[in-house]
Design an enzyme around this catalytic site. Structure first.
Site, mmCIF file in Angstrom:
data_model
loop_
_atom_site.group_PDB
_atom_site.id
_atom_site.type_symbol
_atom_site.label_atom_id
_atom_site.label_comp_id
_atom_site.label_asym_id
_atom_site.label_seq_id
_atom_site.Cartn_x
_atom_site.Cartn_y
_atom_site.Cartn_z
ATOM 1 C CG ASP A 1 -1.937 7.810 0.361
ATOM 2 O OD1 ASP A 1 -0.827 7.993 -0.172
ATOM 3 O OD2 ASP A 1 -2.984 8.333 -0.064
ATOM 4 C CG ASP B 1 -2.462 2.516 6.549
ATOM 5 O OD1 ASP B 1 -2.553 2.317 5.312
ATOM 6 O OD2 ASP B 1 -2.877 3.550 7.093
ATOM 7 C CG ASP C 1 -1.748 1.193 1.411
ATOM 8 O OD1 ASP C 1 -2.397 1.592 0.427
ATOM 9 O OD2 ASP C 1 -1.772 1.759 2.526
#
Length: 274
Positions: free
Chosen positions: A11, A216, A9
């Protein structure tokens, strides 16, 4: 030794949640290149956003955009793919879902029932205020091809009803770090990861492929659950997502790119690369 393929991922994971910096991960990214370990970006960001960012990252591997809605493979890679893909200039593209216009049309019919603001309803200034991006990057973020992000301003109960409503149209709703994303029901980061991993398996028949995924947010859960090494990156703004049936998932001590570096270096040691 298995061939490691990393899916990351952006961001809040490889990029800092607040500043979007990847400075803390630079050395580890260089190590992956030297070791010839693919690092596939698997993100909610758009193709337009990835073009400039990949230049900054010096990234040459395949990448997955819009929460698994499309996979882009740079021409000239060592992947030999048997199925027919779309020719997009310097890339081959595997689309996993319907075009954005269909999503806009369907969600427009729901605006009287629920409170939400879609990207297609916003200006670039709105996106700047919501994300802290520059105007240029906000415009790139608005260039969606297969998904429609929105700010959900209604209740959690109504969000569940909204999800059920969209299932009738073969669509799904996923929560990300900042936005709620509408997309085709068969699009997600895990499905895109699995398809691309199969391509790596076919080109490395003499060794197995081992997947590592780092993320996250809630929209990373499927990808993390499907990877052999699952890493939850600690966030400064929300609790770590739970990964079903994965008591072996790692949770980093550090945030964002510092946590990313911590986990990747641990995996390189564990897998015998260092």
């Amino acid at each position: 030794m298995s061939r490691l393929v990393i899916y990351s991922d952006l961001d809040g994971t490889l990029l800092d949640h607040h500043t979007y910096s990847f400075e803390a991960a630079k050395d580890t990214l260089e190590s992956l290149k030297a070791l010839k370990i693919p690092c596939v970006l698997n993100t909610s960001k758009t193709f337009a956003e990835l073009l400039n960012l990949r230049t900054e990252l010096k990234h040459n591997d395949p990448f997955i955009v819009e929460n698994g809605a499309a996979i882009y493979i740079p021409k000239g890679t060592d992947l030999s793919i048997e199925e027919e893909l779309e020719d997009c200039g310097s890339y081959w593209r595997k689309a996993m879902g319907p075009p954005r216009k269909a999503l806009i049309d369907i969600t427009s019919s729901k605006k009287q029932e629920y409170e939400f603001a879609r990207f297609s309803d916003m200006t670039s200034s709105d996106i700047v205020n919501l994300t802290g991006l520059s105007v240029e990057k906000a415009i790139q973020a608005m260039q969606r091809e297969f998904t429609e992000p929105m700010v959900w301003n209604d209740s959690e109960t109504n969000l569940e009803t909204f999800k059920n409503d969209l299932e009738k149209f073969d669509l799904q709703v996923q929560r990300g770090g900042r936005f709620t994303h509408v997309m085709g029901r068969h699009c997600d980061k895990a499905k895109a990861m699995n398809w691309l991993t199969e391509q790596y398996n076919q080109c490395t028949a003499t060794e197995s492929t081992k997947t590592m995924a780092l993320g996250d947010g809630e929209n990373d859960v499927g990808m993390l659950a499907a990877a052999e090494i699952a890493v939850v990156i600690r966030s400064p703004v929300h609790a770590p997502p739970e990964i079903p049936n994965r008591a072996d998932a790692w949770l980093t001590k550090q945030y964002g790119p510092n946590g990313w570096t911590e986990a990747v270096n641990k995996a390189l040691m564990q897998e015998g690369y260092l």
